[in-house]
Write an enzyme that holds these catalytic residues in place. Structure first.
Site, PDB file in Angstrom:
ATOM      1  N   SER A 105       0.833  -1.426   0.126  1.00 31.41           N
ATOM      2  CA  SER A 105       0.144  -0.065  -0.155  1.00 31.41           C
ATOM      3  C   SER A 105       0.792   1.458  -0.092  1.00 31.41           C
ATOM      4  O   SER A 105       0.433   2.311  -0.536  1.00 31.41           O
ATOM      5  CB  SER A 105      -0.799  -0.069   1.296  1.00 31.41           C
ATOM      6  OG  SER A 105      -0.133  -0.165   2.580  1.00 31.41           O
ATOM      7  N   ASP A 132      -6.152   7.435   8.875  1.00 33.99           N
ATOM      8  CA  ASP A 132      -6.024   6.136   9.585  1.00 33.99           C
ATOM      9  C   ASP A 132      -4.766   6.212  10.448  1.00 33.99           C
ATOM     10  O   ASP A 132      -4.539   5.125  11.463  1.00 33.99           O
ATOM     11  CB  ASP A 132      -6.164   4.838   8.731  1.00 33.99           C
ATOM     12  CG  ASP A 132      -4.803   4.952   7.534  1.00 33.99           C
ATOM     13  OD1 ASP A 132      -3.699   5.657   8.086  1.00 33.99           O
ATOM     14  OD2 ASP A 132      -4.915   4.018   6.806  1.00 33.99           O
ATOM     15  N   HIS A 146      -1.054   4.736   7.400  1.00 35.40           N
ATOM     16  CA  HIS A 146      -0.256   5.223   5.897  1.00 35.40           C
ATOM     17  C   HIS A 146      -0.187   6.769   5.890  1.00 35.40           C
ATOM     18  O   HIS A 146      -0.605   7.532   6.581  1.00 35.40           O
ATOM     19  CB  HIS A 146      -1.357   4.895   4.821  1.00 35.40           C
ATOM     20  CG  HIS A 146      -1.712   3.513   4.835  1.00 35.40           C
ATOM     21  ND1 HIS A 146      -2.847   2.784   5.541  1.00 35.40           N
ATOM     22  CD2 HIS A 146      -1.106   2.499   4.028  1.00 35.40           C
ATOM     23  CE1 HIS A 146      -2.917   1.413   5.118  1.00 35.40           C
ATOM     24  NE2 HIS A 146      -1.899   1.168   4.345  1.00 35.40           N
TER      25      HIS A 146
END
Length: 344
Positions: free
Chosen positions: A77, A238, A241
């Site tokens: 990611s 979040d 990230h």
């Protein structure tokens, strides 16, 4: 055992994490598991379920009929850019546009990274990347290997295989090593301290494996470490990230290695003295790089030989981060995938 010895042991095949938690007793082990579950629930509840646009296409206008450099991005990611909404804020787009400016020729970006990927899942990404005949590839991976407690021997073996295959396919390879998960706020103590240790150990083991496979690494652990711990704006909503500013910070320290790999890093940017001891056996270089922001490690020669009594020789480099294109410049420079740049 020294940090270099630990890194070499992990890269060579020792079990991940040892028995430290077990020796500390079942009570601590239970607490660690409880903290891990709580952190995962908190992060997953706030993480975007949709990846940002890939931004695939051609960046930069180049000169005349210059053939675009093909730049592929592989990994998890962090390589995808999860946590931002716009393609312009993803590391692939930031780096493609900056690389085009330095190279003075178009750069075609192809993102094959997959959110949630572990190192053992790199193989299909490598297949897709090789189909594009890349000139240079960036791999950003490792965080999920830590959170799933994958043995470093397994993790780095898959990473080394990916680097080796890309190199055999004619691509230069740069790897952004495992970030420092000890800066992730949803993870409580003492788990956060262990995550920092595991992250840095994996980053060092990755460096050894990548350099010996023909690639070069850039330490992201400490880039996304002290700065991220102090400046929460570098995290997305979040708190796991990076945000747009966080990805820009990471891209800025990756760019010099990426540009140098394809021979377009300007000589004027190298106006610095190499420190004594900058050339070391790769295990020692890896251990040192794991705790120093933006440190690049690549293979080198000493008196005409790539190996010494302690293994492969490696050079540590600390380059100044460079400015990246603005969002407006990115929009002006982008030609979507499937179209040709002017003059091509």
């Amino acid at each position: 055992m020294t940090r270099a010895g630990t890194a070499r042991r992990l890269a060579a095949g020792a079990a991940y994490g040892g028995g430290g938690a077990g020796l500390a007793g079942a009570g601590l082990l239970g607490l660690l598991r409880l903290q891990a579950r709580g952190a995962r629930r908190r992060v997953e509840a706030r993480t975007s379920k949709q990846d940002p646009p890939s931004g695939d296409g051609v960046y930069g206008r180049g000169r005349g009929r210059a053939k675009p450099l093909v730049f592929t991005v592989l990994g998890d990611s962090s390589a995808v850019g999860l946590g931002v909404d716009r393609a312009a804020d993803t590391p692939g787009v930031l780096l493609a546009a900056a690389l085009a400016e330095l190279a003075e020729r178009p750069v075609r970006l192809v993102r094959v990274a997959v959110s949630g990927a572990e190192s053992c899942e790199l193989d299909p990404q490598v297949e897709r990347a090789l189909a594009e005949h890349p000139d240079v590839a960036l791999i950003m991976i490792g965080a999920n290997d830590v959170t799933t407690r994958t043995r470093p021997a397994v993790s780095v073996r898959h990473l080394a295989d990916a680097v080796r295959r890309l190199r055999e396919g004619g691509a230069e390879v740069v790897v952004g090593t495992c970030p420092d998960l000890g800066t992730v706020r949803p993870i409580g103590q003492p788990l956060r301290l262990l995550c920092r240790r595991w992250s840095r150990q994996l980053a060092a083991a990755q460096t050894i494996a990548v350099v010996e496979a023909g690639g070069r690494t850039v330490s992201l652990g400490s880039v996304l470490g002290p700065s991220f711990a102090q400046d929460r704006t570098l995290f997305s909503i979040d708190e796991f990230h990076p945000s747009a500013a966080g990805y820009a910070a990471a891209a800025a320290v990756i760019l010099p290695a990426l540009a140098d790999a394809v021979g377009v890093w300007p000589a004027r940017a190298e106006g610095r003295r190499r420190r004594r001891g900058a050339v070391r056996p790769v295990a020692r270089a890896a251990a040192r790089a794991a705790g120093r922001p933006g440190t690049e490690v690549r293979a080198t020669e000493v008196r005409g030989s790539q190996t010494g009594p302690l293994g492969t020789w490696a050079r540590l480099l600390r380059r100044r981060p460079t400015e990246l294109p603005s969002p407006e410049e990115l929009r002006a420079a982008h030609v979507p995938a499937g179209q040709s740049p002017p003059g091509a």
